[in-house]
Structure formats: C-alpha cells, structure tokens
Design an enzyme around this catalytic site. Structure first.
Site, PDB file in Angstrom:
ATOM      1  N   TYR A  55       0.828  -1.200   0.000  1.00 41.77           N
ATOM      2  CA  TYR A  55       0.000   0.000   0.000  1.00 41.77           C
ATOM      3  C   TYR A  55       0.870   1.261   0.000  1.00 41.77           C
ATOM      4  O   TYR A  55       1.551   1.566   0.983  1.00 41.77           O
ATOM      5  CB  TYR A  55      -0.937   0.020   1.203  1.00 41.77           C
ATOM      6  CG  TYR A  55      -1.849  -1.178   1.319  1.00 41.77           C
ATOM      7  CD1 TYR A  55      -2.130  -1.986   0.218  1.00 41.77           C
ATOM      8  CD2 TYR A  55      -2.430  -1.521   2.533  1.00 41.77           C
ATOM      9  CE1 TYR A  55      -2.965  -3.085   0.322  1.00 41.77           C
ATOM     10  CE2 TYR A  55      -3.284  -2.612   2.649  1.00 41.77           C
ATOM     11  CZ  TYR A  55      -3.532  -3.395   1.540  1.00 41.77           C
ATOM     12  OH  TYR A  55      -4.367  -4.495   1.650  1.00 41.77           O
ATOM     13  N   SER A 200     -13.023  -5.450   1.627  1.00 45.29           N
ATOM     14  CA  SER A 200     -14.059  -4.883   0.743  1.00 45.29           C
ATOM     15  C   SER A 200     -15.456  -5.407   1.104  1.00 45.29           C
ATOM     16  O   SER A 200     -16.228  -5.802   0.224  1.00 45.29           O
ATOM     17  CB  SER A 200     -13.745  -5.177  -0.724  1.00 45.29           C
ATOM     18  OG  SER A 200     -12.548  -4.550  -1.116  1.00 45.29           O
ATOM     19  N   PRO A 201     -15.820  -5.406   2.391  1.00 50.01           N
ATOM     20  CA  PRO A 201     -17.141  -5.915   2.781  1.00 50.01           C
ATOM     21  C   PRO A 201     -18.284  -5.008   2.322  1.00 50.01           C
ATOM     22  O   PRO A 201     -19.450  -5.413   2.387  1.00 50.01           O
ATOM     23  CB  PRO A 201     -17.061  -5.969   4.311  1.00 50.01           C
ATOM     24  CG  PRO A 201     -16.083  -4.896   4.652  1.00 50.01           C
ATOM     25  CD  PRO A 201     -15.058  -4.935   3.557  1.00 50.01           C
ATOM     26  N   LEU A 202     -17.945  -3.811   1.848  1.00 54.19           N
ATOM     27  CA  LEU A 202     -18.951  -2.892   1.328  1.00 54.19           C
ATOM     28  C   LEU A 202     -19.007  -2.937  -0.198  1.00 54.19           C
ATOM     29  O   LEU A 202     -19.539  -2.015  -0.836  1.00 54.19           O
ATOM     30  CB  LEU A 202     -18.669  -1.466   1.811  1.00 54.19           C
ATOM     31  CG  LEU A 202     -18.708  -1.292   3.338  1.00 54.19           C
ATOM     32  CD1 LEU A 202     -18.281   0.106   3.728  1.00 54.19           C
ATOM     33  CD2 LEU A 202     -20.088  -1.608   3.873  1.00 54.19           C
ATOM     34  N   ARG A 204     -16.638  -2.621  -2.372  1.00 55.42           N
ATOM     35  CA  ARG A 204     -15.815  -1.544  -2.929  1.00 55.42           C
ATOM     36  C   ARG A 204     -16.648  -0.273  -3.142  1.00 55.42           C
ATOM     37  O   ARG A 204     -16.467   0.461  -4.108  1.00 55.42           O
ATOM     38  CB  ARG A 204     -15.130  -1.991  -4.215  1.00 55.42           C
ATOM     39  CG  ARG A 204     -14.206  -3.196  -4.016  1.00 55.42           C
ATOM     40  CD  ARG A 204     -13.421  -3.522  -5.265  1.00 55.42           C
ATOM     41  NE  ARG A 204     -12.620  -4.732  -5.107  1.00 55.42           N
ATOM     42  CZ  ARG A 204     -11.384  -4.782  -4.598  1.00 55.42           C
ATOM     43  NH1 ARG A 204     -10.805  -3.676  -4.192  1.00 55.42           N
ATOM     44  NH2 ARG A 204     -10.728  -5.927  -4.509  1.00 55.42           N
ATOM     45  N   GLY A 205     -17.567  -0.035  -2.223  1.00 55.51           N
ATOM     46  CA  GLY A 205     -18.396   1.158  -2.247  1.00 55.51           C
ATOM     47  C   GLY A 205     -19.768   0.956  -2.861  1.00 55.51           C
ATOM     48  O   GLY A 205     -20.678   1.758  -2.624  1.00 55.51           O
ATOM     49  N   PHE A 206     -19.943  -0.112  -3.632  1.00 54.03           N
ATOM     50  CA  PHE A 206     -21.230  -0.349  -4.288  1.00 54.03           C
ATOM     51  C   PHE A 206     -22.371  -0.402  -3.288  1.00 54.03           C
ATOM     52  O   PHE A 206     -23.433   0.205  -3.488  1.00 54.03           O
ATOM     53  CB  PHE A 206     -21.160  -1.645  -5.087  1.00 54.03           C
ATOM     54  CG  PHE A 206     -22.493  -2.132  -5.590  1.00 54.03           C
ATOM     55  CD1 PHE A 206     -23.126  -1.494  -6.639  1.00 54.03           C
ATOM     56  CD2 PHE A 206     -23.124  -3.228  -5.008  1.00 54.03           C
ATOM     57  CE1 PHE A 206     -24.369  -1.932  -7.093  1.00 54.03           C
ATOM     58  CE2 PHE A 206     -24.357  -3.672  -5.459  1.00 54.03           C
ATOM     59  CZ  PHE A 206     -24.976  -3.017  -6.506  1.00 54.03           C
ATOM     60  N   LEU A 207     -22.174  -1.126  -2.183  1.00 50.83           N
ATOM     61  CA  LEU A 207     -23.256  -1.347  -1.232  1.00 50.83           C
ATOM     62  C   LEU A 207     -23.549  -0.136  -0.355  1.00 50.83           C
ATOM     63  O   LEU A 207     -24.521  -0.139   0.407  1.00 50.83           O
ATOM     64  CB  LEU A 207     -22.938  -2.566  -0.363  1.00 50.83           C
ATOM     65  CG  LEU A 207     -22.910  -3.891  -1.127  1.00 50.83           C
ATOM     66  CD1 LEU A 207     -22.261  -4.992  -0.291  1.00 50.83           C
ATOM     67  CD2 LEU A 207     -24.326  -4.306  -1.538  1.00 50.83           C
TER      68      LEU A 207
END
Length: 329
Positions: A55, A200-202, A204-207
C-alpha cells in the site's frame, strides 16, 4: 461492538482496512487527514488495523508507524508481505529471503518490534506455499511476528499451509456481491480454527449506495475502473439491485453500509470485517454496524436479492484472476 477471535487475539469484529489512506482508489487523502482518521479510529475503540507493504509502496506502513506507534499496546497490528513495489511496479515474490527482508523493512516503517499478524499477500505460484509459510514460521520463531495469515487463497492452499504452521487468518474479498469464499474457504477456515477476514465488505463502495456512475465519479487511477462489474453496462444493471436493498435498510433503520457489514458478520462467527474509508463520518457509521445482529429472515432476504447469480460482471479482470488462488463460481 461484537468481539471475535483471530489467532491468539480477541478484537472488535470490525477493524480498519488502511489501504485507501495511501493506495488504489485514486488520490489518497493528505497526510494530516489520514493521520486524523487513524487517531479517530483509536478513539472510537478500533483495536485491529490492517496494512501491507504494497500500500503506497511502504507509505501506508510508514503512516501507521508515525501515528500509531505511541499506542502500540492498544491494538492488534496486521500487515502483509509477498506483494510489494519494486522500481515503481507491483511484484509478487514469495521467496523466503524476500519475505524475511520485507518483514525487516516493515518493522522499521511500522516502528515496532513485532507484527501481530503477518499475511502472505499473494501466493506466488513459482514458490511452493510450504516454502513461503516456512519462512513466516521462522519469523514467528524469531519473535518478529506473532501469527501467520494468507490472502486470496483456495481451501486447498490453506490446508497445505496449515500443515506447515497454524494459519491464524485468511483474508479475502467477501460481501453480498462477492461470494466466492462460500465455495470452500469459509468452511475450511471454520474446520481449522482459522479466522476469516473480509476485505471490501462494502462491495468496494457499491453497497453504500453513493456510487451511481463509476465512469464519472471515479478518477482514472481508481482500480475499480478495471473491474468488470464496474464497467458502464454491467454497473447499470447492478445498480438496479440497490432500490430493494436500500428499502430493507430503511425498514430496519440502518444505513446501506451498516446493513452490508451486519450481513457479513451474521454469516459465521469466525468472520471479521475490515472496511476502509477516508471519511470520519463513514468510519463511525461502519463501526456502529458491529452492534447489529440481523434476524435470520433478514439475512435470507438479502441473500436472495444480491448474490453471484444476480450480480453482473466478475470481481476482477482476467489479468488479476491469473494472480490469485481463490475458487471461482
């Protein structure tokens, strides 16, 4: 906040994935803003921070070292080796000597004597997993790391690695719209006593429901633009799933992000989540989800709505899939 086990540690079920503070999603925040977010996370009780040598090509580890080192006793620190920046390019290298050298550099950047959980970031197909894990086992014996993890691996690779040294955690993408872990790895982790850490449990922002048009909202360097499900045609179909999803969240009194995180934690008790964010507001919102326990009927509604059969497009492109070891639908 629910608390869960990961190796010899017990931490909050929702930690902080630190990648976006230095890497991957376009221009990262200024150092002062990133430092402020890390301090806020500590103040809010976050006790599990996740970084990697990759990173920012070391910059993220340095950031955490500068900001969090004075509070080192207050949290579990996870980092990763085996995928780093070399001469400005991302390189996968699982050779024992490389992993050990990466750890030495990481300890200096993180300003610590020991890394609590050290992952092999990617399985280097040119190096037997037994050799890579053997090198990490040496680091445990030397007191430089406390526990070993793997990232984006198959159940078979997990079993092979676990035969060399106990694997404390497997970290892979997992959310309502990325279900590959359900093929085999989640069950393998449960059988071995290995925690599963969902990155990325979201989605990657979609949810979260705020990304309506990736092509116009994301900058050119954002890695999501190379992911098939974020292409204009695919995303236009995927976003149609959100109306019913957001309706469920509203019925329950949660935000879209909180519902997504609560779903992940509801799947199995050995799962932890490490959402990333650059927003103080979203950080607090995400952490609140650790207090939510969804009823089975709500989980079933969500399962039926967003899954591998209703989402259009793969989570990675062909080049990235060639570098990872996970099962695929």
């Amino acid at each position: 906040m629910q608390r869960r086990h990961i190796g010899p540690f017990r931490v909050g079920a929702i930690g902080l994935g630190c990648m976006s503070l230095s890497h991957a999603y376009g221009q990262p925040p200024a150092r002062e803003a990133a430092a402020s977010l890390l301090k806020l996370a500590l103040d809010q009780g976050v006790d599990f921070f996740d970084t990697a040598a990759l990173y920012g090509f070391g910059a993220n580890e340095s950031l955490l070292g500068e900001v969090l080192a004075p509070h080192r006793q207050d949290f579990v620190l996870a980092s990763k080796c085996g995928m780093t920046g070399v001469d400005g390019k991302r390189v996968i290298d699982g050779r024992p000597e490389t992993l050990k050298a990466t750890c030495e550099a990481a300890l200096k950047r993180l300003r610590t004597d020991v890394i609590d959980l050290y992952y092999l970031h990617r399985f280097d197909f040119k190096v037997p997993i037994e050799d890579s894990v053997g090198a990490l086992a040496d680091l445990v014996s030397e007191g430089k790391i406390r526990a070993i993890g793997l990232s984006e691996v198959s159940a078979n690779t997990l079993h092979r690695a676990h035969a060399v040294h106990p694997i404390a955690a497997v970290q892979s993408e997992y959310s309502l719209w990325s279900r590959e872990a359900e093929i085999a790895v989640l069950d393998a982790c449960q059988a071995l006593g290995t925690a599963f850490v969902a990155f990325s449990p979201l989605g990657r922002g979609f949810l979260c429901g705020e990304l309506t048009d990736p092509a116009s909202q994301l900058v050119a360097t954002d890695i999501r633009l190379a992911m098939p499900r974020f292409s204009p045609d695919n995303y236009a179909q995927n976003i149609s799933l959100l109306a019913e999803y957001q309706k469920i969240a509203q019925e329950l009194g949660y935000t879209s992000a909180q519902l997504a995180l609560a779903w992940v934690l509801a799947r199995q008790p050995h799962i932890l989540a490490i959402p990333g964010t650059c927003s103080p507001k979203h950080l607090i919102e995400n952490l609140t989800a650790g207090q939510i326990e969804l009823a089975p009927e709500v989980v079933a509604r969500l399962d039926a709505l967003i899954n591998q059969n209703t989402v259009v497009g793969l989570r990675y492109n062909a080049a990235t899939f060639a570098e990872i070891d996970t099962e695929r639908f």
